[in-house]
Scaffold this active site. Structure first.
Site, PDB file in Angstrom:
ATOM      1  N   GLY A   1     -47.000  58.465  13.194  1.00  0.00           N
ATOM      2  CA  GLY A   1     -46.247  59.858  13.627  1.00  0.00           C
ATOM      3  C   GLY A   1     -45.885  60.526  12.587  1.00  0.00           C
ATOM      4  O   GLY A   1     -45.114  61.529  12.522  1.00  0.00           O
TER       5      GLY A   1
ATOM      6  N   SER B   1     -51.436  58.139  13.519  1.00  0.00           N
ATOM      7  CA  SER B   1     -51.901  59.611  13.611  1.00  0.00           C
ATOM      8  C   SER B   1     -53.507  60.064  13.918  1.00  0.00           C
ATOM      9  O   SER B   1     -54.072  60.660  13.233  1.00  0.00           O
ATOM     10  CB  SER B   1     -51.449  60.429  12.024  1.00  0.00           C
TER      11      SER B   1
ATOM     12  N   HIS C   1     -45.057  46.090  17.640  1.00  0.00           N
ATOM     13  CA  HIS C   1     -45.125  47.597  17.235  1.00  0.00           C
ATOM     14  C   HIS C   1     -44.197  47.846  16.143  1.00  0.00           C
ATOM     15  O   HIS C   1     -43.160  47.357  16.258  1.00  0.00           O
ATOM     16  CB  HIS C   1     -45.003  48.510  18.360  1.00  0.00           C
TER      17      HIS C   1
ATOM     18  N   LYS D   1     -45.030  55.432  24.262  1.00  0.00           N
ATOM     19  CA  LYS D   1     -43.785  55.299  23.816  1.00  0.00           C
ATOM     20  C   LYS D   1     -42.473  55.698  24.689  1.00  0.00           C
ATOM     21  O   LYS D   1     -42.881  55.224  25.781  1.00  0.00           O
ATOM     22  CB  LYS D   1     -43.534  55.995  22.274  1.00  0.00           C
TER      23      LYS D   1
ATOM     24  N   GLU E   1     -51.885  49.307  11.796  1.00  0.00           N
ATOM     25  CA  GLU E   1     -51.176  50.410  12.042  1.00  0.00           C
ATOM     26  C   GLU E   1     -50.381  50.480  10.679  1.00  0.00           C
ATOM     27  O   GLU E   1     -49.076  49.937  10.722  1.00  0.00           O
ATOM     28  CB  GLU E   1     -50.202  50.432  13.217  1.00  0.00           C
TER      29      GLU E   1
ATOM     30  N   GLU F   1     -42.268  50.154  15.476  1.00  0.00           N
ATOM     31  CA  GLU F   1     -40.969  50.659  15.937  1.00  0.00           C
ATOM     32  C   GLU F   1     -40.278  49.543  16.454  1.00  0.00           C
ATOM     33  O   GLU F   1     -38.951  49.505  16.274  1.00  0.00           O
ATOM     34  CB  GLU F   1     -41.238  51.764  16.907  1.00  0.00           C
TER      35      GLU F   1
ATOM     36  N   ASN G   1     -50.539  54.721  23.444  1.00  0.00           N
ATOM     37  CA  ASN G   1     -49.020  54.280  23.276  1.00  0.00           C
ATOM     38  C   ASN G   1     -48.158  55.395  23.741  1.00  0.00           C
ATOM     39  O   ASN G   1     -47.860  56.345  22.935  1.00  0.00           O
ATOM     40  CB  ASN G   1     -48.996  53.497  21.937  1.00  0.00           C
TER      41      ASN G   1
HETATM   42  P1  PGA Z   1     -49.260  58.013  16.274  1.00  0.00           P
HETATM   43  O1  PGA Z   1     -48.695  56.397  16.674  1.00  0.00           O
HETATM   44  O2  PGA Z   1     -50.552  58.291  16.710  1.00  0.00           O
HETATM   45  O3  PGA Z   1     -48.316  59.141  16.838  1.00  0.00           O
HETATM   46  O4  PGA Z   1     -49.115  58.063  14.677  1.00  0.00           O
HETATM   47  C1  PGA Z   1     -49.456  55.407  16.636  1.00  0.00           C
HETATM   48  C2  PGA Z   1     -48.649  54.471  17.054  1.00  0.00           C
HETATM   49  O5  PGA Z   1     -47.517  54.188  17.101  1.00  0.00           O
HETATM   50  O6  PGA Z   1     -49.321  53.240  17.982  1.00  0.00           O
END
Ligand code: PGA
Length: 227
Positions: free
Chosen positions: A156, A186, A84, A8, A150, A86, A6
């Site tokens: 993140g 992560s 997601h 982003k 997640e 976010e 992903n």
């Molecule tokens: P990350 O993000 O691996 O940077 O923690 C995962 C995600 O948001 O899908």
């Protein structure tokens, strides 16, 4: 195993082409790249499996800033992430809009990665199971649906769920819905073998570590040869 990157709001078409020209996923894993909307065309041209990061539930209309299944299919995009954290936290996505997006995308012939996961406060209050039950309850059982667990506190942040926490959450999700479940939050080359080695972990949704071709390839490698 499925490993999805992903991206982003990173990588325009030029960087997308550079990444995909260098990317050689190993056999035995399905690697999916999810670039931002403006880079989807460049990504599809690589011949790799490409998903969008979101998709709307109407075929067309006055929905500024959204993208339809028709547009994605015309571009050659094969699937989409929906829900997601976010999107849920920053852009007002709800269980209901996640349901609408997932159902419509599946009906239109796209594959879907639907994200679920608890906030830190919810985990601390012992509500993880309730949150996952609620978020999963709106998703349809469908052969083209994959769920990504997640935990929001792990996205993140450099914190990952322990393999035991991931296994427990994945087993719960699988008891509710018979679909593959990816772990996200992560994921890095260092922790991927142990997380992907859990019996209920069917792959990974990778954010930050998917932006670098070497680290993403290493995670794909871990998925191709689970420990
Ligand atoms: P990350 O993000 O691996 O940077 O923690 C995962 C995600 O948001 O899908």
């Amino acid at each position: 195993m499925l490993v999805a990157g992903n991206w982003k709001m990173y990588k325009g078409p030029g960087e997308t082409r550079d990444f995909l020209a260098a990317f050689r996923p190993p056999d035995g894993v399905e690697a999916v790249i999810c670039p931002p909307f403006g880079s989807l065309g460049a990504a599809v041209a690589s011949g790799r499996t490409i998903f969008a990061q979101n998709v709307h539930w109407e075929d067309e209309g006055a929905f500024t800033g959204e993208v339809s299944t028709r547009i994605l299919l015309e571009l050659g995009v094969q699937g989409a992430i929906v829900g997601h954290s976010e999107r849920r936290q920053l852009f007002g996505e709800t269980d209901e809009t996640v349901r609408l997006r997932a159902e419509h995308a599946l009906e239109a012939g796209l594959r879907v990665i639907a994200c679920v996961g608890e906030l830190n406060e919810e985990r601390e209050r012992g509500e993880t199971e309730d949150v996952l039950r609620r978020q999963v309850s709106v998703l349809p059982e469908h052969e083209a649906l994959v769920v990504a667990y997640e935990p929001v506190w792990a996205i993140g942040t450099g914190k990952t769920a322990t393999p035991e926490q991931a296994q427990e959450a994945h087993a719960l999700i699988k008891s509710l819905l018979d679909v593959p479940v990816l772990y996200g939050g992560s994921v890095k080359p260092e922790n991927a073998p142990e997380l992907l080695g859990q019996p209920a972990v069917d792959g990974a949704l990778v954010g930050g570590a998917s932006l670098d071709v070497e680290s993403f390839t290493a995670i794909c490698q871990a998925a191709a040869t689970p420990s």
